[in-house]
Design an enzyme around this catalytic site. Structure first.
Site, PDB file in Angstrom:
ATOM      1  N   ARG A 129       0.853  -1.178   0.000  1.00  0.00           N
ATOM      2  CA  ARG A 129       0.000   0.000   0.000  1.00  0.00           C
ATOM      3  C   ARG A 129       0.889   1.227   0.000  1.00  0.00           C
ATOM      4  O   ARG A 129       1.918   1.262   0.664  1.00  0.00           O
ATOM      5  CB  ARG A 129      -0.795   0.048   1.301  1.00  0.00           C
ATOM      6  CG  ARG A 129      -1.921  -0.902   1.414  1.00  0.00           C
ATOM      7  CD  ARG A 129      -2.504  -0.788   2.805  1.00  0.00           C
ATOM      8  NE  ARG A 129      -1.537  -1.243   3.809  1.00  0.00           N
ATOM      9  CZ  ARG A 129      -1.767  -2.236   4.642  1.00  0.00           C
ATOM     10  NH1 ARG A 129      -2.923  -2.871   4.626  1.00  0.00           N
ATOM     11  NH2 ARG A 129      -0.857  -2.598   5.511  1.00  0.00           N
ATOM     12  N   ASP A 132      -0.111   5.373   0.822  1.00  0.00           N
ATOM     13  CA  ASP A 132      -1.219   6.290   1.107  1.00  0.00           C
ATOM     14  C   ASP A 132      -1.207   7.485   0.169  1.00  0.00           C
ATOM     15  O   ASP A 132      -0.252   7.699  -0.578  1.00  0.00           O
ATOM     16  CB  ASP A 132      -1.098   6.791   2.552  1.00  0.00           C
ATOM     17  CG  ASP A 132      -1.595   5.758   3.542  1.00  0.00           C
ATOM     18  OD1 ASP A 132      -2.452   4.943   3.156  1.00  0.00           O
ATOM     19  OD2 ASP A 132      -1.117   5.762   4.691  1.00  0.00           O
ATOM     20  N   TYR A 159      11.647   1.111   2.520  1.00  0.00           N
ATOM     21  CA  TYR A 159      10.998   2.421   2.471  1.00  0.00           C
ATOM     22  C   TYR A 159      12.049   3.470   2.827  1.00  0.00           C
ATOM     23  O   TYR A 159      12.863   3.243   3.745  1.00  0.00           O
ATOM     24  CB  TYR A 159       9.858   2.524   3.491  1.00  0.00           C
ATOM     25  CG  TYR A 159       8.581   1.809   3.093  1.00  0.00           C
ATOM     26  CD1 TYR A 159       7.638   2.462   2.313  1.00  0.00           C
ATOM     27  CD2 TYR A 159       8.320   0.506   3.522  1.00  0.00           C
ATOM     28  CE1 TYR A 159       6.448   1.816   1.957  1.00  0.00           C
ATOM     29  CE2 TYR A 159       7.144  -0.146   3.162  1.00  0.00           C
ATOM     30  CZ  TYR A 159       6.205   0.529   2.379  1.00  0.00           C
ATOM     31  OH  TYR A 159       5.047  -0.104   2.032  1.00  0.00           O
ATOM     32  N   ARG A 206       6.010   6.151   8.964  1.00  0.00           N
ATOM     33  CA  ARG A 206       5.737   7.561   9.257  1.00  0.00           C
ATOM     34  C   ARG A 206       5.675   7.813  10.764  1.00  0.00           C
ATOM     35  O   ARG A 206       6.088   8.875  11.233  1.00  0.00           O
ATOM     36  CB  ARG A 206       4.451   8.000   8.558  1.00  0.00           C
ATOM     37  CG  ARG A 206       4.638   8.094   7.043  1.00  0.00           C
ATOM     38  CD  ARG A 206       3.315   8.208   6.290  1.00  0.00           C
ATOM     39  NE  ARG A 206       2.537   9.339   6.740  1.00  0.00           N
ATOM     40  CZ  ARG A 206       1.261   9.548   6.396  1.00  0.00           C
ATOM     41  NH1 ARG A 206       0.645   8.688   5.586  1.00  0.00           N
ATOM     42  NH2 ARG A 206       0.618  10.589   6.833  1.00  0.00           N
TER      43      ARG A 206
END
Lengths: 258, 258
Positions: A63, A65, A124, A211
């Site tokens: 995913r 966002d 990431y 995050r």
């Protein structure tokens, strides 16, 4: 050559095609298909359907966002053997896709390959622009922080998360995951040109985990929390003790390993 | 404190204020005010007028066309001595300007300072992304060229333009300049990360001159023209012999020297 010869040749089997996709997530409501919102998955499916002359359903590795970017998102989909040669898909799709979505690579993979379930690990990265004055060119690609950050202290704090841990403290409130244990293989915080780059290589990530980690690590960099505080937050498994969720535009799904 | 005390104190003189401005030109129809199109100058004037509580007219150091960016555009404007302190203008304007326009610095300058006429020299840079596959993050900030370019040959060709020359061959057709002689102090072509960066430091530039130079230098890098061809185009003073005008999104007004 007639279009039906190129695209509608009777399939003698199915090809499973793996695409490596880069996208600027600024204009999109995330990767996944959503009601009443434009997701990257929907655009890819729609344009691949034009190329393949049949409905296409893609599976994504991860995913992302709204506002989150990808340099190496991976998707796979099935199509007949009679269509466009696999290696020509990136160039052909370039004319069909908007310029903020690019297919970097296409290759054929075994039928059992699944972009999400076959993934072994992902990287990431998160970009922070740490300067007193904003940079208009990085506003959609980094988190702008005006006060100085101690990137060495942030790097040292990231070392607490390496290994297998319960990451409940960094899971989104109401996140969908039942098992909050994840394994981080490598975590790095270092200056990269004008930016501070945080990089997280792990076998899996909870929703908003990167995050939330970044939001808390920035507090360490700003001197608001110590490295020991950070370690206590991790082991305390209480989301309320951790920092804010860093904004989406600094986050990139960089690479997926299989 | 009342607003009229902050902003409308009777002026006992005028301050001449120099602003250093960075902007992402993607969304704008260039720097200059135009009928029926949104220019950066118009936005700056409108928002400075709010801050200063009087109409503001700014003068810019250099034009930038639609899609062209600036890291160090310089403008100046006059306001009374009673308003906001000069050093607080960047922060105050941050709340008034869209995020793609940033005032990096403000300082008071002598009354005779004129952003355009006082400029001694300017630096423009141009970014080329030279890779087979597009990069969605650089699509608005570079010229994407798929074939390999020999940046060393390009750099050698740029050396022909250093010095004072008649740049008619690289002037926009119908450009407004009567005197096509300009002086280039330094010209460089070098790899910079994933990009090829061309940099031109000169005392003045003709309309479209940098983009026309880049369009022709890319032909040298691609092997379509030799360095001797490039030298002949410069001395031939015929725009029709030169290459295409490079697209705007690779161009940046980097710095203005006074």
């Amino acid at each position: 050559m007639r279009k039906d010869v190129i695209f509608n040749e009777p399939a003698t089997g199915e090809r499973n095609i793996k695409l490596t996709v880069a996208y600027d997530g600024t204009a999109y409501h995330g990767f996944q298909r959503q009601a009443n919102a434009c997701g990257i998955q929907a655009i890819l499916e729609e344009r691949l359907a034009i190329l393949c002359s049949h409905p296409v359903k893609i599976t994504g590795a991860g995913r992302t966002d709204s506002g989150v970017h990808a340099y190496g998102q991976v998707v796979n989909f099935f199509t007949g053997t009679g269509g466009i040669p696999t290696e020509r898909i990136p160039a052909a799709m370039q004319g069909l896709l908007p310029p903020d979505i690019v297919i970097r690579e296409a290759c054929e993979v075994p039928a059992e390959f699944h972009a999400r379930y076959s993934a072994q690990s992902k990287v990431y990265v998160y970009h922070i622009y740490c300067q007193p004055v904003a940079n208009p060119f990085l506003r959609q690609y980094s988190w702008h922080i005006r006060q100085p950050l101690d990137h060495r202290a942030m790097h040292q704090a990231t070392q607490f998360i390496v290994g297998t841990h319960d990451f409940s403290a960094f899971q989104a409130a109401g996140g969908p995951e039942r098992n909050p244990v994840r394994t981080i293989l490598e975590a790095v915080c270092r200056p990269k040109g004008e930016l501070i780059e945080l990089s997280f290589w792990g076998t899996g990530f909870l929703y908003h985990m990167v995050r939330n980690l970044v939001g808390t690590l920035v507090d360490v960099g700003a001197g608001k929390r110590s490295q020991a505080d950070f370690a206590r937050i991790l082991t305390g498994r209480d989301r309320n003790q951790a920092g804010i969720t860093a904004p989406p535009q600094g986050l990139y799904l960089k690479e997926v390993y299989y």
